[in-house]
Scaffold this motif. Structure first.
Motif, PDB file in Angstrom:
ATOM      1  N   GLY A  45     -15.820  25.298 -16.463  1.00 20.76           N
ATOM      2  CA  GLY A  45     -16.638  25.479 -17.656  1.00 20.76           C
ATOM      3  C   GLY A  45     -18.033  25.995 -17.356  1.00 20.76           C
ATOM      4  O   GLY A  45     -18.712  26.482 -18.242  1.00 20.76           O
ATOM      5  N   GLN A  46     -18.461  25.888 -16.124  1.00 22.94           N
ATOM      6  CA  GLN A  46     -19.764  26.425 -15.749  1.00 22.94           C
ATOM      7  C   GLN A  46     -19.627  27.918 -15.464  1.00 22.94           C
ATOM      8  O   GLN A  46     -18.536  28.478 -15.504  1.00 22.94           O
ATOM      9  CB  GLN A  46     -20.290  25.720 -14.503  1.00 22.94           C
ATOM     10  N   ASP A  47     -20.734  28.568 -15.167  1.00 25.00           N
ATOM     11  CA  ASP A  47     -20.673  29.937 -14.676  1.00 25.00           C
ATOM     12  C   ASP A  47     -21.772  30.157 -13.651  1.00 25.00           C
ATOM     13  O   ASP A  47     -22.775  29.457 -13.644  1.00 25.00           O
ATOM     14  CB  ASP A  47     -20.725  30.980 -15.803  1.00 25.00           C
ATOM     15  N   PRO A  52     -17.290  33.113 -14.562  1.00 24.85           N
ATOM     16  CA  PRO A  52     -16.821  31.799 -15.023  1.00 24.85           C
ATOM     17  C   PRO A  52     -16.208  30.980 -13.889  1.00 24.85           C
ATOM     18  O   PRO A  52     -15.589  31.532 -12.983  1.00 24.85           O
ATOM     19  CB  PRO A  52     -15.771  32.143 -16.082  1.00 24.85           C
ATOM     20  N   TYR A  54     -13.623  27.793 -12.880  1.00 23.41           N
ATOM     21  CA  TYR A  54     -12.471  27.019 -13.338  1.00 23.41           C
ATOM     22  C   TYR A  54     -12.204  25.882 -12.357  1.00 23.41           C
ATOM     23  O   TYR A  54     -12.656  25.909 -11.221  1.00 23.41           O
ATOM     24  CB  TYR A  54     -11.241  27.920 -13.444  1.00 23.41           C
TER      25      TYR A  54
END
Length: 159
Positions: A45-47, A52, A54
């Motif tokens: 959910g972070q980048d 992105p 996962y």
């Protein structure tokens, strides 16, 4: 010389949130490589600068269509990362991690599925101890680490 990465290659970086993973991913992207995702368990959910992140390679592949993996994780996790990429169906894996114990490196690259090619760029491995493992125990160890083993789809053959 063979060309492994071309304009159609989509790369997922395992270890993107770490220092080396980030360093190499951003430089590869600047060079023109399609870095489409990163993987780090627990950080989905972070980048990282628009890439992105996962939780699993399988999730990253399903979402982005990645067809290559770049492994930049600590030596203790590198064999598992290679097996995870193979279990997800990634056809080409590059591992730059140094210091992987020789028997772990051998087990992870030997027991990948026939459809996964592994390129380990570092020759700096830790030698196998004097008490050598048999192929059977190495296979069991590699299989027990395979994240897909618990679902019955592990590419590591049971011996």
């Amino acid at each position: 010389m063979s060309i492994f990465v071309d304009e159609h290659t989509k790369v997922v970086v395992q270890g993107l949130t770490g220092g080396q993973g980030r360093f190499h991913a951003l430089r590869n992207r600047a060079y023109g490589t399609k870095v489409v995702a990163g993987v780090r368990a627990g950080k989905g959910g972070q980048d990282v600068e628009g890439i992105p992140v996962y939780d699993t390679v399988a999730e990253a592949k399903a979402t982005t269509g990645a067809n290559a993996s770049f492994v930049s994780v600590p030596p203790a996790g590198a064999p598992d990362a290679i097996l995870e990429a193979a279990a997800a169906g990634i056809p080409f894996v590059v591992c730059i991690t140094e210091g992987i114990p020789a028997h772990d490196r051998h087990a992870s690259t030997t027991f990948c599925s026939e459809n996964t090619r592994v390129l380990a760029c570092s020759d700096r491995t830790v030698p196998v101890s004097s008490a050598r493992e048999s192929a059977t125990s190495a296979s069991r160890r590699a299989r027990s680490r395979c994240p897909a083993a618990r679902w019955g789809s592990c590419p590591v053959p049971a011996r």
